[in-house]
Write a protein that holds these residues in place. Structure first.
Motif, mmCIF file in Angstrom:
data_model
loop_
_atom_site.group_PDB
_atom_site.id
_atom_site.type_symbol
_atom_site.label_atom_id
_atom_site.label_comp_id
_atom_site.label_asym_id
_atom_site.label_seq_id
_atom_site.Cartn_x
_atom_site.Cartn_y
_atom_site.Cartn_z
ATOM 1 N N ALA A 1 0.701 -1.188 0.039
ATOM 2 C CA ALA A 1 0.244 0.023 0.256
ATOM 3 C C ALA A 1 0.870 1.074 0.029
ATOM 4 C CB ALA A 1 -0.853 -0.083 1.179
ATOM 5 N N ALA A 2 2.360 0.954 -0.220
ATOM 6 C CA ALA A 2 3.117 2.248 -0.220
ATOM 7 C C ALA A 2 2.929 3.261 -1.146
ATOM 8 C CB ALA A 2 4.457 1.655 -0.154
ATOM 9 N N GLY A 3 2.367 2.769 -2.326
ATOM 10 C CA GLY A 3 2.024 3.966 -3.469
ATOM 11 C C GLY A 3 1.135 5.105 -2.975
ATOM 12 N N GLY A 4 0.303 4.865 -2.074
ATOM 13 C CA GLY A 4 -0.401 6.079 -1.555
ATOM 14 C C GLY A 4 -1.765 6.313 -2.155
ATOM 15 N N THR A 5 -2.571 7.137 -1.413
ATOM 16 C CA THR A 5 -3.811 7.192 -2.123
ATOM 17 C C THR A 5 -3.981 8.666 -2.905
ATOM 18 O OG1 THR A 5 -4.816 6.247 0.024
ATOM 19 C CG2 THR A 5 -6.229 7.762 -1.237
ATOM 20 N N VAL A 6 -4.673 8.524 -3.988
ATOM 21 C CA VAL A 6 -4.405 9.513 -4.839
ATOM 22 C C VAL A 6 -5.990 10.219 -5.214
ATOM 23 C CG1 VAL A 6 -3.785 10.770 -7.147
ATOM 24 C CG2 VAL A 6 -2.192 8.886 -5.934
ATOM 25 N N MET A 7 -6.066 11.656 -5.137
ATOM 26 C CA MET A 7 -7.313 12.112 -5.473
ATOM 27 C C MET A 7 -7.165 12.443 -6.863
ATOM 28 S SD MET A 7 -9.320 15.736 -4.272
ATOM 29 C CE MET A 7 -10.154 14.875 -3.089
ATOM 30 N N LEU A 8 -8.099 12.112 -7.724
ATOM 31 C CA LEU A 8 -8.333 12.757 -9.319
ATOM 32 C C LEU A 8 -9.290 13.391 -9.239
ATOM 33 C CD1 LEU A 8 -7.624 9.086 -10.866
ATOM 34 C CD2 LEU A 8 -6.449 11.228 -11.318
ATOM 35 N N VAL A 9 -9.119 14.437 -10.013
ATOM 36 C CA VAL A 9 -10.238 15.585 -10.587
ATOM 37 C C VAL A 9 -10.234 15.698 -11.747
ATOM 38 C CG1 VAL A 9 -11.340 17.586 -9.853
ATOM 39 C CG2 VAL A 9 -9.828 16.739 -8.057
ATOM 40 N N GLY B 1 -6.390 14.945 5.445
ATOM 41 C CA GLY B 1 -5.303 14.080 5.636
ATOM 42 C C GLY B 1 -5.385 12.922 4.943
ATOM 43 N N ARG B 2 -6.414 12.538 4.084
ATOM 44 C CA ARG B 2 -6.798 11.440 3.622
ATOM 45 C C ARG B 2 -5.907 11.025 2.648
ATOM 46 N NH1 ARG B 2 -12.774 9.605 0.726
ATOM 47 N NH2 ARG B 2 -12.218 7.530 -0.053
ATOM 48 N N PHE B 3 -5.575 11.847 1.644
ATOM 49 C CA PHE B 3 -5.018 11.855 0.443
ATOM 50 C C PHE B 3 -3.495 12.233 0.469
ATOM 51 C CE2 PHE B 3 -9.375 12.767 -0.692
ATOM 52 C CZ PHE B 3 -9.837 11.897 -1.330
ATOM 53 N N ASP B 4 -2.650 11.461 -0.179
ATOM 54 C CA ASP B 4 -1.111 11.749 -0.180
ATOM 55 C C ASP B 4 -0.913 12.839 -1.403
ATOM 56 O OD1 ASP B 4 -0.115 9.726 1.872
ATOM 57 O OD2 ASP B 4 -1.388 8.353 0.745
ATOM 58 N N LEU B 5 -1.520 12.732 -2.289
ATOM 59 C CA LEU B 5 -1.223 13.423 -3.529
ATOM 60 C C LEU B 5 -2.501 13.755 -4.494
ATOM 61 C CD1 LEU B 5 1.627 13.216 -5.844
ATOM 62 C CD2 LEU B 5 -0.506 12.927 -6.919
ATOM 63 N N LEU B 6 -2.676 14.923 -5.097
ATOM 64 C CA LEU B 6 -3.788 15.284 -5.900
ATOM 65 C C LEU B 6 -3.203 15.298 -7.370
ATOM 66 C CD1 LEU B 6 -4.406 16.402 -3.003
ATOM 67 C CD2 LEU B 6 -5.980 17.806 -4.225
ATOM 68 N N ILE B 7 -4.075 14.739 -8.363
ATOM 69 C CA ILE B 7 -3.782 14.974 -9.841
ATOM 70 C C ILE B 7 -5.083 15.667 -10.119
ATOM 71 C CG2 ILE B 7 -3.398 13.937 -12.120
ATOM 72 C CD1 ILE B 7 -2.296 11.599 -10.510
ATOM 73 N N TYR C 1 -12.919 12.261 -8.931
ATOM 74 C CA TYR C 1 -14.149 12.967 -8.969
ATOM 75 C C TYR C 1 -14.358 13.830 -10.112
ATOM 76 C CZ TYR C 1 -13.707 12.192 -3.743
ATOM 77 O OH TYR C 1 -13.648 11.392 -2.481
ATOM 78 N N ALA C 2 -15.355 13.697 -10.758
ATOM 79 C CA ALA C 2 -15.847 14.682 -11.927
ATOM 80 C C ALA C 2 -16.367 15.900 -11.526
ATOM 81 C CB ALA C 2 -16.833 13.827 -12.702
ATOM 82 N N ASP C 3 -16.777 16.152 -10.190
ATOM 83 C CA ASP C 3 -17.387 17.282 -9.623
ATOM 84 C C ASP C 3 -16.312 18.113 -8.881
ATOM 85 O OD1 ASP C 3 -18.520 19.539 -8.336
ATOM 86 O OD2 ASP C 3 -20.457 18.335 -7.984
ATOM 87 N N PRO C 4 -15.686 18.992 -9.050
ATOM 88 C CA PRO C 4 -14.450 19.877 -8.372
ATOM 89 C C PRO C 4 -15.316 20.092 -6.774
ATOM 90 C CG PRO C 4 -15.118 20.969 -10.354
ATOM 91 C CD PRO C 4 -15.722 19.807 -10.509
ATOM 92 N N GLU C 5 -16.346 20.566 -6.928
ATOM 93 C CA GLU C 5 -16.936 21.134 -5.688
ATOM 94 C C GLU C 5 -17.013 19.872 -4.905
ATOM 95 O OE1 GLU C 5 -17.267 24.366 -4.708
ATOM 96 O OE2 GLU C 5 -16.804 25.132 -6.574
ATOM 97 N N ALA C 6 -17.365 18.778 -5.186
ATOM 98 C CA ALA C 6 -17.597 17.650 -4.347
ATOM 99 C C ALA C 6 -15.972 17.053 -3.903
ATOM 100 C CB ALA C 6 -18.228 16.464 -4.855
ATOM 101 N N ALA C 7 -15.348 17.347 -4.668
ATOM 102 C CA ALA C 7 -13.917 16.940 -4.243
ATOM 103 C C ALA C 7 -13.267 17.809 -3.166
ATOM 104 C CB ALA C 7 -12.848 17.196 -5.510
ATOM 105 N N LEU C 8 -13.525 19.221 -3.363
ATOM 106 C CA LEU C 8 -13.172 20.117 -2.313
ATOM 107 C C LEU C 8 -13.953 19.950 -0.945
ATOM 108 C CD1 LEU C 8 -13.178 23.485 -4.234
ATOM 109 C CD2 LEU C 8 -11.322 22.394 -3.371
ATOM 110 N N ALA C 9 -15.052 19.522 -1.036
ATOM 111 C CA ALA C 9 -16.038 19.123 0.258
ATOM 112 C C ALA C 9 -15.248 18.058 0.878
ATOM 113 C CB ALA C 9 -17.253 18.810 -0.114
ATOM 114 N N VAL C 10 -14.895 16.933 0.074
ATOM 115 C CA VAL C 10 -14.027 15.586 0.675
ATOM 116 C C VAL C 10 -12.975 16.229 1.572
ATOM 117 C CG1 VAL C 10 -13.031 13.592 0.348
ATOM 118 C CG2 VAL C 10 -15.383 14.141 -0.876
#
Length: 350
Positions: free
Chosen positions: A218-226, A265-271, A250-259
């Motif tokens: 699981a070392a790759g990490g959790t990535v948020m995709l928008v 601290g849930r995500f290690d990186l955002l794309i 997420y296809a909805d940027p507002e939903a991504a910001l809400a998360v």
């Protein structure tokens, strides 16, 4: 190449049509020269990639997509099965070249529009197995099988297919299969080749799976995709999952910001895609950076033009260009994760 260049030069400006014809032939000859030079350089590079590993699913997906994009009938290349996240030894670019050679040979040996099948399977051997070109020890393997219904080969041709410089095509170099065989041998794999005249051919590459210890899985990490659309986000999720990351799209940027606000601290990186449905990726990056301090990677399409000074003024750690290349993407993500978590060792993604 020099001859075509001279003729094109002599034809200008009086005969632009003739010049254009020879410039086209010049470009074609240059591409062919690059291909031959690349094959010669690749052949004989044994031992240089022994420390690298490749995510098989990601490499195969990228290779098939590239070939489909340049094939008149892209639906004729059929991909099935999965390596189930397995990794094998070798550089991704070298494994990609092996698969590219096999698929290209299958297409060239088939009638126009005839199906070429690419199949992935994880296989566990409890005992040694002898194949047509090599013997495998017990263990876990990935089998990559490329088959066609083309003209096939007789026994005399089969006996020589992996010889350097042996080819049955006038325009062939005889180095494609020789280089593939060298790569597979270097990484303790084997080939299994079945063919008969007018009955098609099947080339199966067997490569041993590189074990991963549970602590690194699981070392790759959790990535948020928008992204802009749900479909594009799903495609990106598949690419990242094949590289060993846990993508959440997420296809909805507002939903991504809400998360992000709920779980900063849930995500290690955002794309983030530069072209979103309701705002720009840069605008999203500004808002996301105020919530989370994680690295943000901006994904740009080929026509996108973003000035360096603009990037310097926004909280974007890096950029990746579309269409994504798995190897380059993985290097970028690994670099950003390493800088964000210096005490942590990311997974050895290609």
């Amino acid at each position: 190449m020099l001859g075509h260049a001279e003729i094109a030069g002599d034809a200008l400006p009086a005969q632009p049509g003739r010049a254009a014809e020879h410039i086209g032939l010049l470009v074609q000859a240059g591409g062919r020269a690059r291909e031959i030079a690349g094959q010669i350089l690749d052949f004989g590079r044994r031992g240089r990639s022994s420390r690298c590993t490749s995510a098989v699913d990601a490499v195969i997906l990228e290779t098939v997509a590239q070939i489909r994009a340049s094939t008149p009938g892209p639906d004729t290349i059929q991909l099935s099965g999965s390596a189930e996240g397995a990794r094998v030894g070798g550089e991704p670019a070298q494994l990609q070249q092996v698969i590219h050679n096999l698929i290209r040979n299958a297409v060239q040996a088939s009638e126009p529009g005839a199906a070429v099948d690419v199949r992935l399977d994880p296989v566990s051997l409890t005992g040694a197995r002898a194949l047509t070109h090599g013997t495998l020890r017990p263990g876990a393997y990935v089998r990559i099988r490329v088959s066609d219904t083309g003209r096939g080969m007789d026994e005399a041709t089969l006996a020589r297919i992996f010889e350097p410089f042996f080819t049955t095509r006038p325009a062939g170099t005889g180095l494609g299969l020789a280089t593939a065989f060298e790569f597979v041998q270097e990484h303790d794999g084997a080939f299994d080749v079945r063919s008969a005249p007018d009955r098609g051919s099947a080339f199966a590459v067997w490569l041993p799976v590189i074990p991963q210890d549970p602590g690194r899985a699981a070392a790759g990490g959790t990535v948020m995709l928008v992204g802009r659309t749900r479909r594009s986000v799903q495609d990106d999720e598949e690419t990242l999952a094949a590289l060993g990351y846990e993508p959440v799209g997420y296809a909805d940027p507002e939903a991504a910001l809400a998360v992000l606000r709920r779980e900063p601290g849930r995500f290690d990186l955002l794309i983030v895609d530069n072209d979103l449905a309701e705002l720009s990726g840069i605008a999203f990056a500004h808002r996301a950076a105020r919530i989370s301090g994680r690295p943000i990677v901006l994904s740009l399409s080929a026509p996108d033009a973003v000035q360096p000074e603009m990037l310097a003024a926004v909280p974007v750690a890096d950029i990746v260009r579309r269409p994504w290349r798995s190897n380059a993407l993985a290097v970028t993500l690994r670099r950003q994760l390493a800088s964000a978590h210096p005490a942590r060792r990311p997974a050895a993604v290609p």
